[in-house]
Design a protein around this motif. Structure first.
Motif, PDB file in Angstrom:
ATOM      1  N   PRO A   7     -15.649 -18.664 -11.033  1.00  0.00           N
ATOM      2  CA  PRO A   7     -15.520 -19.096 -12.360  1.00  0.00           C
ATOM      3  C   PRO A   7     -16.938 -19.752 -12.815  1.00  0.00           C
ATOM      4  O   PRO A   7     -17.391 -20.146 -12.036  1.00  0.00           O
ATOM      5  N   GLN A   8     -16.687 -19.684 -14.055  1.00  0.00           N
ATOM      6  CA  GLN A   8     -17.801 -20.335 -14.765  1.00  0.00           C
ATOM      7  C   GLN A   8     -17.554 -21.602 -15.265  1.00  0.00           C
ATOM      8  O   GLN A   8     -18.333 -22.643 -16.113  1.00  0.00           O
ATOM      9  N   ILE A   9     -15.983 -21.988 -15.290  1.00  0.00           N
ATOM     10  CA  ILE A   9     -15.421 -23.235 -15.727  1.00  0.00           C
ATOM     11  C   ILE A   9     -15.460 -24.242 -14.492  1.00  0.00           C
ATOM     12  O   ILE A   9     -14.683 -23.858 -13.990  1.00  0.00           O
ATOM     13  N   ILE A  10     -16.047 -25.490 -14.388  1.00  0.00           N
ATOM     14  CA  ILE A  10     -15.897 -26.113 -13.192  1.00  0.00           C
ATOM     15  C   ILE A  10     -15.229 -27.518 -13.551  1.00  0.00           C
ATOM     16  O   ILE A  10     -15.545 -27.922 -14.697  1.00  0.00           O
ATOM     17  N   VAL A  11     -14.158 -27.625 -13.092  1.00  0.00           N
ATOM     18  CA  VAL A  11     -13.295 -28.769 -13.431  1.00  0.00           C
ATOM     19  C   VAL A  11     -13.610 -29.864 -12.364  1.00  0.00           C
ATOM     20  O   VAL A  11     -13.229 -29.549 -11.283  1.00  0.00           O
ATOM     21  N   PHE A  12     -13.907 -30.904 -12.825  1.00  0.00           N
ATOM     22  CA  PHE A  12     -14.229 -32.004 -11.787  1.00  0.00           C
ATOM     23  C   PHE A  12     -13.154 -33.275 -12.061  1.00  0.00           C
ATOM     24  O   PHE A  12     -12.664 -33.794 -13.039  1.00  0.00           O
ATOM     25  N   ASP A  13     -12.607 -33.701 -10.472  1.00  0.00           N
ATOM     26  CA  ASP A  13     -11.870 -34.845 -10.422  1.00  0.00           C
ATOM     27  C   ASP A  13     -13.166 -36.077 -10.796  1.00  0.00           C
ATOM     28  O   ASP A  13     -14.078 -35.522 -10.646  1.00  0.00           O
ATOM     29  N   VAL A  14     -12.517 -37.242 -11.139  1.00  0.00           N
ATOM     30  CA  VAL A  14     -13.349 -38.165 -11.491  1.00  0.00           C
ATOM     31  C   VAL A  14     -13.198 -39.396 -10.444  1.00  0.00           C
ATOM     32  O   VAL A  14     -14.566 -39.636  -9.890  1.00  0.00           O
ATOM     33  N   ASN A  15     -12.259 -39.911 -10.198  1.00  0.00           N
ATOM     34  CA  ASN A  15     -12.093 -40.970  -9.168  1.00  0.00           C
ATOM     35  C   ASN A  15     -12.473 -40.826  -7.866  1.00  0.00           C
ATOM     36  O   ASN A  15     -11.915 -40.071  -7.202  1.00  0.00           O
ATOM     37  N   GLU A  16     -13.775 -41.373  -7.196  1.00  0.00           N
ATOM     38  CA  GLU A  16     -14.237 -41.039  -5.988  1.00  0.00           C
ATOM     39  C   GLU A  16     -14.998 -39.932  -6.023  1.00  0.00           C
ATOM     40  O   GLU A  16     -16.097 -39.746  -5.217  1.00  0.00           O
ATOM     41  N   THR A  17     -14.712 -38.887  -6.647  1.00  0.00           N
ATOM     42  CA  THR A  17     -15.479 -37.315  -6.684  1.00  0.00           C
ATOM     43  C   THR A  17     -16.785 -37.737  -7.397  1.00  0.00           C
ATOM     44  O   THR A  17     -17.905 -37.390  -6.987  1.00  0.00           O
ATOM     45  N   LEU A  18     -16.849 -38.465  -8.772  1.00  0.00           N
ATOM     46  CA  LEU A  18     -17.860 -38.755  -9.541  1.00  0.00           C
ATOM     47  C   LEU A  18     -18.244 -40.064  -9.446  1.00  0.00           C
ATOM     48  O   LEU A  18     -19.178 -40.389  -9.550  1.00  0.00           O
ATOM     49  N   LEU A  19     -17.213 -40.872  -9.593  1.00  0.00           N
ATOM     50  CA  LEU A  19     -17.417 -42.342  -9.720  1.00  0.00           C
ATOM     51  C   LEU A  19     -16.877 -43.221  -8.421  1.00  0.00           C
ATOM     52  O   LEU A  19     -16.282 -42.682  -7.588  1.00  0.00           O
ATOM     53  N   ASP A  20     -17.810 -43.981  -8.010  1.00  0.00           N
ATOM     54  CA  ASP A  20     -17.904 -44.545  -6.671  1.00  0.00           C
ATOM     55  C   ASP A  20     -16.998 -45.693  -6.584  1.00  0.00           C
ATOM     56  O   ASP A  20     -17.271 -47.054  -7.144  1.00  0.00           O
ATOM     57  N   ILE A  21     -15.905 -45.508  -6.001  1.00  0.00           N
ATOM     58  CA  ILE A  21     -14.805 -46.461  -5.907  1.00  0.00           C
ATOM     59  C   ILE A  21     -15.238 -47.663  -4.679  1.00  0.00           C
ATOM     60  O   ILE A  21     -14.606 -48.605  -4.812  1.00  0.00           O
ATOM     61  N   THR A  22     -16.520 -47.476  -4.144  1.00  0.00           N
ATOM     62  CA  THR A  22     -16.710 -48.455  -3.244  1.00  0.00           C
ATOM     63  C   THR A  22     -17.303 -49.663  -3.827  1.00  0.00           C
ATOM     64  O   THR A  22     -17.163 -50.754  -3.090  1.00  0.00           O
ATOM     65  N   THR A  23     -17.508 -49.652  -4.948  1.00  0.00           N
ATOM     66  CA  THR A  23     -17.933 -50.745  -6.033  1.00  0.00           C
ATOM     67  C   THR A  23     -16.653 -51.697  -6.003  1.00  0.00           C
ATOM     68  O   THR A  23     -16.821 -52.848  -6.597  1.00  0.00           O
ATOM     69  N   SER A  93     -13.006 -49.974 -14.412  1.00  0.00           N
ATOM     70  CA  SER A  93     -13.636 -49.579 -15.515  1.00  0.00           C
ATOM     71  C   SER A  93     -15.054 -49.464 -15.755  1.00  0.00           C
ATOM     72  O   SER A  93     -15.589 -49.122 -16.478  1.00  0.00           O
ATOM     73  N   THR A  94     -15.790 -49.954 -14.562  1.00  0.00           N
ATOM     74  CA  THR A  94     -17.079 -50.082 -14.659  1.00  0.00           C
ATOM     75  C   THR A  94     -17.532 -49.247 -13.470  1.00  0.00           C
ATOM     76  O   THR A  94     -18.833 -49.583 -13.058  1.00  0.00           O
ATOM     77  N   MET A  95     -16.945 -48.440 -12.505  1.00  0.00           N
ATOM     78  CA  MET A  95     -17.580 -47.772 -11.480  1.00  0.00           C
ATOM     79  C   MET A  95     -18.885 -46.852 -11.689  1.00  0.00           C
ATOM     80  O   MET A  95     -18.744 -46.206 -12.850  1.00  0.00           O
ATOM     81  N   PRO A  96     -19.757 -47.188 -11.154  1.00  0.00           N
ATOM     82  CA  PRO A  96     -20.890 -46.218 -11.295  1.00  0.00           C
ATOM     83  C   PRO A  96     -20.831 -44.893 -10.681  1.00  0.00           C
ATOM     84  O   PRO A  96     -20.011 -44.681  -9.947  1.00  0.00           O
ATOM     85  N   ALA A  97     -21.520 -43.935 -11.049  1.00  0.00           N
ATOM     86  CA  ALA A  97     -21.742 -42.546 -10.647  1.00  0.00           C
ATOM     87  C   ALA A  97     -22.445 -42.625  -9.210  1.00  0.00           C
ATOM     88  O   ALA A  97     -23.300 -43.364  -8.886  1.00  0.00           O
ATOM     89  N   HIS A  98     -21.864 -41.721  -8.424  1.00  0.00           N
ATOM     90  CA  HIS A  98     -22.703 -41.699  -7.153  1.00  0.00           C
ATOM     91  C   HIS A  98     -23.990 -41.013  -7.237  1.00  0.00           C
ATOM     92  O   HIS A  98     -24.149 -40.354  -8.276  1.00  0.00           O
ATOM     93  N   PRO A  99     -24.879 -41.280  -6.431  1.00  0.00           N
ATOM     94  CA  PRO A  99     -26.447 -40.985  -6.742  1.00  0.00           C
ATOM     95  C   PRO A  99     -26.449 -39.651  -6.963  1.00  0.00           C
ATOM     96  O   PRO A  99     -27.550 -39.078  -7.533  1.00  0.00           O
ATOM     97  N   ASP A 100     -25.673 -38.648  -6.186  1.00  0.00           N
ATOM     98  CA  ASP A 100     -25.818 -37.188  -6.312  1.00  0.00           C
ATOM     99  C   ASP A 100     -25.113 -36.637  -7.473  1.00  0.00           C
ATOM    100  O   ASP A 100     -25.348 -35.348  -7.769  1.00  0.00           O
ATOM    101  N   VAL A 101     -24.440 -37.405  -8.574  1.00  0.00           N
ATOM    102  CA  VAL A 101     -23.698 -36.759  -9.492  1.00  0.00           C
ATOM    103  C   VAL A 101     -24.619 -36.266 -10.607  1.00  0.00           C
ATOM    104  O   VAL A 101     -24.618 -35.091 -11.090  1.00  0.00           O
ATOM    105  N   ILE A 102     -25.460 -37.121 -11.367  1.00  0.00           N
ATOM    106  CA  ILE A 102     -26.193 -36.661 -12.343  1.00  0.00           C
ATOM    107  C   ILE A 102     -27.261 -35.546 -11.986  1.00  0.00           C
ATOM    108  O   ILE A 102     -27.308 -34.471 -12.741  1.00  0.00           O
ATOM    109  N   PRO A 103     -27.754 -35.315 -10.875  1.00  0.00           N
ATOM    110  CA  PRO A 103     -28.725 -34.428 -10.319  1.00  0.00           C
ATOM    111  C   PRO A 103     -27.947 -33.046 -10.341  1.00  0.00           C
ATOM    112  O   PRO A 103     -27.966 -32.115 -10.832  1.00  0.00           O
TER     113      PRO A 103
END
Length: 229
Positions: A7-23, A93-103
């Motif tokens: 597929p060329q359409i990539i669907v992302f989960d958000v909580n913990e996958t993109l945003l860091d819940i350890t905060t 509401s203010t969980m940051p992205a994991h370091p590997d997400v934006i790259p």
């Protein structure tokens, strides 16, 4: 289910996958004197979100999160104050992205792939947690399960994305750090890409759908997805 092309359409989960819940850990460290209770709370939250869906009941994820915190506090015989609830909401509401997400998202976008999100969290007022984390501009659409009144991994949640984008589920690849999410997506006809973040692992049991791609870093997973195009 065999697919002829990735597929060329990539669907992302958000909580913990993109945003860091350890905060959220400082809250659990302060209230329970054990930051590891965060994992217990999150596991219970997922358990009861799925219980609600199987039972034909829908409660917004945030409300369920607050109730689950109160439940876990009762289990551990700890008192929860209104200020603790307020802190949970603020931190969520203010969980940051994991370091590997934006790259990783940059690589996928630059490769011409279409990116969307699918989250258990209800859609909220702007700025959203994704806005605050600086991620929203990577995604052409954001989907919430509230539209279906069912939580992932209900098949309806993945079919929602396919329907809204006017494609088949086989045209979607779900990226998540929860195997229960990739299992649900694959059962609904999507591809599955599993990100083995801390606290998440494969389930080695007969009949469990094996993800199409597996990596411990999102940048590596992104390169795998690009390599399959």
């Amino acid at each position: 289910m065999p697919h002829t092309k990735f597929p060329q359409i990539i669907v992302f989960d958000v909580n913990e996958t993109l945003l860091d819940i350890t905060t959220l850990e400082p809250l659990f460290d302060r209230v329970f004197s054990d930051r590891r209770i965060l994992r217990e709370w999150f596991a219970q939250l997922i358990l009861y979100s799925q219980t609600m869906t199987l039972s034909g009941i829908y409660i917004p994820f945030g409300d369920l999160g607050v109730g689950t915190l109160r439940m876990v506090a009762d289990i551990h015989q700890v008192t929860i104050e209104e200020s603790d609830i307020a802190e949970l909401k603020e931190r969520m509401s203010t969980m940051p992205a994991h370091p590997d997400v934006i790259p990783a998202l940059t690589r996928l976008r630059d490769a011409g792939l279409r990116l969307v999100t699918l989250t258990n969290s209800a859609s909220g007022a702007s700025p959203t947690p994704m806005d605050k984390a600086g991620l929203s501009h990577f995604f052409e659409r954001t989907f919430s399960v509230e539209t279906t009144s069912k939580f992932k991994p209900s098949p309806e949640t993945y079919h929602l994305v396919a329907r809204e984008l006017s494609v088949e589920t086989s045209d979607l690849c779900l990226v998540a750090c929860h195997l229960w999410d990739t299992i649900g997506a694959q059962a609904a006809g999507c591809h599955g890409a599993f990100l083995t973040r801390y606290g998440n692992a494969m389930l080695p049991a007969p009949g469990v759908p094996v993800p199409d791609l597996v990596a411990s870093e999102l940048t590596v997973l992104a390169d795998q997805i690009i390599g399959r195009q």
